[in-house]
Design a protein around this motif. Structure first.
Motif, mmCIF file in Angstrom:
data_model
loop_
_atom_site.group_PDB
_atom_site.id
_atom_site.type_symbol
_atom_site.label_atom_id
_atom_site.label_comp_id
_atom_site.label_asym_id
_atom_site.label_seq_id
_atom_site.Cartn_x
_atom_site.Cartn_y
_atom_site.Cartn_z
ATOM 1 N N LYS A 28 0.822 -1.216 0.000
ATOM 2 C CA LYS A 28 0.000 0.000 0.000
ATOM 3 C C LYS A 28 0.857 1.267 0.000
ATOM 4 C CE LYS A 28 -3.811 -2.139 -0.319
ATOM 5 N NZ LYS A 28 -4.503 -2.180 -1.628
ATOM 6 N N LEU A 29 2.034 1.229 0.609
ATOM 7 C CA LEU A 29 2.938 2.367 0.491
ATOM 8 C C LEU A 29 3.292 2.612 -0.972
ATOM 9 C CD1 LEU A 29 5.348 1.718 3.510
ATOM 10 C CD2 LEU A 29 3.810 3.684 3.256
ATOM 11 N N ASN A 30 3.468 1.543 -1.705
ATOM 12 C CA ASN A 30 3.743 1.650 -3.138
ATOM 13 C C ASN A 30 2.605 2.348 -3.875
ATOM 14 O OD1 ASN A 30 5.252 0.899 -5.613
ATOM 15 N ND2 ASN A 30 3.482 -0.416 -5.994
ATOM 16 N N GLU A 31 1.367 2.107 -3.427
ATOM 17 C CA GLU A 31 0.198 2.679 -4.098
ATOM 18 C C GLU A 31 -0.056 4.141 -3.722
ATOM 19 O OE1 GLU A 31 -3.285 0.336 -3.491
ATOM 20 O OE2 GLU A 31 -2.346 -1.540 -4.157
ATOM 21 N N ILE A 32 0.124 4.471 -2.434
ATOM 22 C CA ILE A 32 -0.351 5.783 -1.973
ATOM 23 C C ILE A 32 0.755 6.806 -1.743
ATOM 24 C CG2 ILE A 32 -2.310 4.645 -0.864
ATOM 25 C CD1 ILE A 32 -1.051 5.337 1.844
ATOM 26 N N GLU A 37 11.269 8.134 -0.614
ATOM 27 C CA GLU A 37 12.175 7.095 -1.098
ATOM 28 C C GLU A 37 12.174 5.936 -0.103
ATOM 29 O OE1 GLU A 37 16.039 8.491 -2.847
ATOM 30 O OE2 GLU A 37 15.468 10.307 -1.738
ATOM 31 N N TYR A 38 12.417 4.722 -0.634
ATOM 32 C CA TYR A 38 12.382 3.539 0.223
ATOM 33 C C TYR A 38 13.622 2.681 0.028
ATOM 34 C CZ TYR A 38 7.637 4.624 1.539
ATOM 35 O OH TYR A 38 6.534 5.253 2.062
ATOM 36 N N ALA A 49 11.105 -10.613 -6.581
ATOM 37 C CA ALA A 49 9.954 -11.512 -6.664
ATOM 38 C C ALA A 49 9.078 -11.460 -5.415
ATOM 39 C CB ALA A 49 10.436 -12.945 -6.885
ATOM 40 N N PHE A 50 9.539 -10.748 -4.379
ATOM 41 C CA PHE A 50 8.830 -10.764 -3.099
ATOM 42 C C PHE A 50 8.340 -9.382 -2.655
ATOM 43 C CE2 PHE A 50 11.650 -14.396 -3.141
ATOM 44 C CZ PHE A 50 10.882 -15.418 -2.612
ATOM 45 N N ILE A 51 9.179 -8.369 -2.795
ATOM 46 C CA ILE A 51 8.821 -7.039 -2.289
ATOM 47 C C ILE A 51 7.837 -6.385 -3.251
ATOM 48 C CG2 ILE A 51 9.673 -4.726 -1.776
ATOM 49 C CD1 ILE A 51 12.249 -5.977 -0.792
ATOM 50 N N PRO A 52 6.644 -6.040 -2.789
ATOM 51 C CA PRO A 52 5.597 -5.528 -3.692
ATOM 52 C C PRO A 52 5.710 -4.031 -3.953
ATOM 53 C CG PRO A 52 4.692 -5.759 -1.503
ATOM 54 C CD PRO A 52 6.125 -6.244 -1.418
ATOM 55 N N MET A 53 6.854 -3.611 -4.457
ATOM 56 C CA MET A 53 7.029 -2.204 -4.824
ATOM 57 C C MET A 53 7.494 -2.149 -6.275
ATOM 58 S SD MET A 53 8.827 0.933 -2.768
ATOM 59 C CE MET A 53 7.393 1.107 -1.693
ATOM 60 N N THR A 54 6.740 -1.431 -7.090
ATOM 61 C CA THR A 54 7.015 -1.428 -8.520
ATOM 62 C C THR A 54 7.937 -0.297 -8.945
ATOM 63 O OG1 THR A 54 4.991 -0.126 -8.878
ATOM 64 C CG2 THR A 54 4.817 -2.515 -9.069
ATOM 65 N N ARG A 55 8.096 0.710 -8.105
ATOM 66 C CA ARG A 55 9.011 1.793 -8.480
ATOM 67 C C ARG A 55 10.382 1.552 -7.875
ATOM 68 N NH1 ARG A 55 8.614 5.567 -4.188
ATOM 69 N NH2 ARG A 55 6.829 5.211 -2.818
ATOM 70 N N ASN A 56 11.310 2.436 -8.186
ATOM 71 C CA ASN A 56 12.690 2.233 -7.771
ATOM 72 C C ASN A 56 12.827 2.219 -6.246
ATOM 73 O OD1 ASN A 56 13.591 2.079 -10.390
ATOM 74 N ND2 ASN A 56 14.099 4.260 -10.525
ATOM 75 N N TYR A 57 13.626 1.305 -5.765
ATOM 76 C CA TYR A 57 13.980 1.261 -4.351
ATOM 77 C C TYR A 57 15.365 0.648 -4.246
ATOM 78 C CZ TYR A 57 12.647 -3.691 -4.731
ATOM 79 O OH TYR A 57 12.549 -5.015 -5.107
ATOM 80 N N THR A 58 15.987 0.805 -3.095
ATOM 81 C CA THR A 58 17.257 0.143 -2.831
ATOM 82 C C THR A 58 17.037 -0.914 -1.753
ATOM 83 O OG1 THR A 58 17.879 1.795 -1.182
ATOM 84 C CG2 THR A 58 18.591 2.181 -3.452
ATOM 85 N N TYR A 59 17.992 -1.803 -1.624
ATOM 86 C CA TYR A 59 17.889 -2.818 -0.582
ATOM 87 C C TYR A 59 19.288 -3.199 -0.127
ATOM 88 C CZ TYR A 59 19.327 -6.421 -3.919
ATOM 89 O OH TYR A 59 20.033 -7.170 -4.827
#
Length: 375
Positions: A28-32, A37-38, A49-59
Motif C-alpha cells: 500500500k505504500l507503493n500505491e499511496i 524514497e524507500y 519476486a517478493f517485495i511488492p514495490m514497482t518503483r525504484n527502491y534500494t535494498y
C-alpha cells in the motif's frame, strides 16, 4: 523522506501474521506514497519476486546473523541516509546506534502474558530484548487497544509514544462465487461436505485442543454432518492434535489438510459453514476478520483483544468453557437465520479494516515522528 523498512519477514514469515503485515504495508505504500524514497533490509540478492514495490527502491542483503546485524544495520542506514527505520516484527534487531528515527510495530506481548506457550529460546530472547526495543524506539505502533494497555501496564510506556493501527485482511479476502469455491475445494482438498473451519496456527495458545473436544461432543448432532477442517503445517503440535482426534474416534470427521498457502485461504473461508477461533490470547487476531470479509459467520473468544476486534459481529464465548463452545457451534449451525445475520454483520464489520486506511495512518506517524523533537 528516506524510509528504511525491515522487509525480511515477508520471506522468513510467509503466510504468518507478521509476514502478511509487512507485505501489505509495503504494497500500500507503493500505491499511496509516490514522493518518499524507500530502502529495504532483505535476506538475499533476490527481493524483486517478493517485495511488492514497482518503483525504484534500494535494498541491503543481510541474512539472519546477530553479530553481523548489530554492525551492518547501522552502516546500511547511514549509507542510505535514512531518515526513519520501521521494524514491523516486534522490533527485533532494533539498532543500538540512533542514526535515524526508529519506529517499531509490537503486535503483542504473549511471552509476558502466557510464557508457558512460548518456546524457551524465543521466550528468553523476547524477555531480554523487549525492554531495550521499547527504550530505543522513538515511537511504537501496536494493533489494538488491548495491546496498548499491555505495553503501558508491563513497561510503563508513555501512552503518547504508542499509536494503535489495527491489522487488516489482504484484498483477496472477499466473497467468491460458490461454484468456483466448490471446484477449488474438491480439486485441492477433496472436500465436498459442509464443514466448520479453524485457521490460525496450532500453538497451544490457539486452544485448538478444546475446539476438537467441543466438536466431539456434538458432531453426531450437527444438521449436515459438518466436518471440522484444521489447516496447519507439520510439527509436534499437529502430531498431538492428530493423536487426540484418533483417541476420540474422530478420524474422517476432523480433516487436517496441512499447510495452506495464503492465496488458497479465501477459498477455505468462503466454503465454510462456520468459522471458530477459540484462541486464549491475541494482540489482534486477524483470522476472524478474514472470515468475516469472506462472508462466513464467526464464533470467537471473549478474551484479550478479540471482543474489541470483532465487535458485535461475532458470537463470543469463554474459551475455557468447552461445553458452551460446543453449544454455540450447534446453535449457529441449527439456525440459518442466525448464521446469515452473523455473516452479513461480519461482512459489513470487516470493511472497517483495510490496508489503504491503515497505511495512510502509518505514513502520517512516520511524518510526525520525523518532525518530533525527540532524539
Amino acid at each position: 523522506m528516506k524510509i528504511a523498512i525491515e522487509a525480511r519477514p515477508i520471506k522468513w514469515s510467509y503466510g504468518t501474521g507478521i509476514g502478511n503485515y509487512t507485505y501489505c504495508l509495503i504494497e500500500k505504500l507503493n500505491e499511496i506514497d509516490p514522493s518518499n524514497e524507500y530502502t529495504f533490509l532483505w535476506p538475499d540478492d533476490e527481493p524483486q519476486a517478493f517485495i511488492p514495490m514497482t518503483r525504484n527502491y534500494t535494498y541491503y542483503a543481510l541474512p539472519k546473523d546477530d553479530r553481523r546485524e548489530e554492525v551492518e544495520i547501522p552502516i546500511w542506514l547511514e549509507n542510505e541516509k535514512a531518515d526513519l527505520f520501521h521494524l514491523p516484527q516486534n522490533g527485533f534487531r532494533t539498532p543500538k546506534a540512533k542514526n535515524c528515527k526508529i519506529i517499531v510495530t509490537i503486535h503483542d506481548l504473549i511471552p509476558y502474558v502466557m510464557p508457558e506457550v512460548v518456546r524457551s529460546s524465543f521466550l528468553k530472547r523476547f524477555i531480554t530484548e523487549m525492554p531495550e526495543i521499547i527504550t530505543r524506539s522513538h515511537h511504537i505502533i501496536t494493533v489494538s487497544q488491548a495491546s496498548k494497555k499491555d505495553l503501558i501496564r508491563l513497561f510503563n510506556v508513555n501512552p503518547q509514544k504508542i499509536s494503535v493501527v489495527p491489522s487488516a485482511p489482504a484484498d483477496s479476502y472477499v466473497p467468491l462465487p460458490q461454484e468456483t469455491v466448490r471446484e477449488n475445494l474438491w480439486k485441492n482438498y477433496r472436500l465436498k461436505e459442509p464443514y466448520i473451519l479453524y485457521v490460525g496456527g496450532l500453538n497451544p495458545r490457539k486452544n485448538v485442543t478444546e475446539l476438537i473436544y467441543a466438536y466431539s461432543k456434538i458432531y453426531r448432532e450437527l444438521p449436515q454432518g459438518e466436518l471440522l477442517v484444521i489447516p496447519g503445517g507439520e510439527g509436534r503440535h499437529l502430531q498431538k492434535l492428530r493423536a487426540l482426534v484418533d483417541s476420540l474416534n474422530l478420524a474422517g470427521a476432523v480433516i487436517f489438510p496441512g499447510f495452506v498457502d495464503s492465496r488458497e485461504l479465501p477459498f477455505l473461508y468462503n466454503g465454510a459453514s462456520l468459522f471458530v477461533y477459540p484462541s486464549l490470547y491475541e494482540g489482534f487476531g486477524l483470522p476472524p476478520i478474514e472470515a468475516m470479509a469472506c462472508g462466513t459467520p464467526v464464533i470467537t473468544s471473549n478474551t484479550s483483544s478479540l471482543p474489541e476486534v470483532v465487535g458485535d459481529a461475532a458470537l463470543l464465548v469463554n474459551p475455557y468453557d468447552t461445553l458452551r463452545l460446543a453449544e454455540t457451534i450447534l446453535q449457529v449451525l441449527n439456525d440459518p437465520v442466525l448464521a446469515d445475520t452473523l455473516a452479513q454483520k461480519g461482512l459489513a464489520h470487516s470493511k472497517k479494516y483495510n490496508w489503504r486506511t491503515n497505511t495512510a495512518r502509518i505514513l502520517e506517524i512516520y511524518k510526525q515522528t520525523l518532525n518530533s523533537g525527540i532524539s
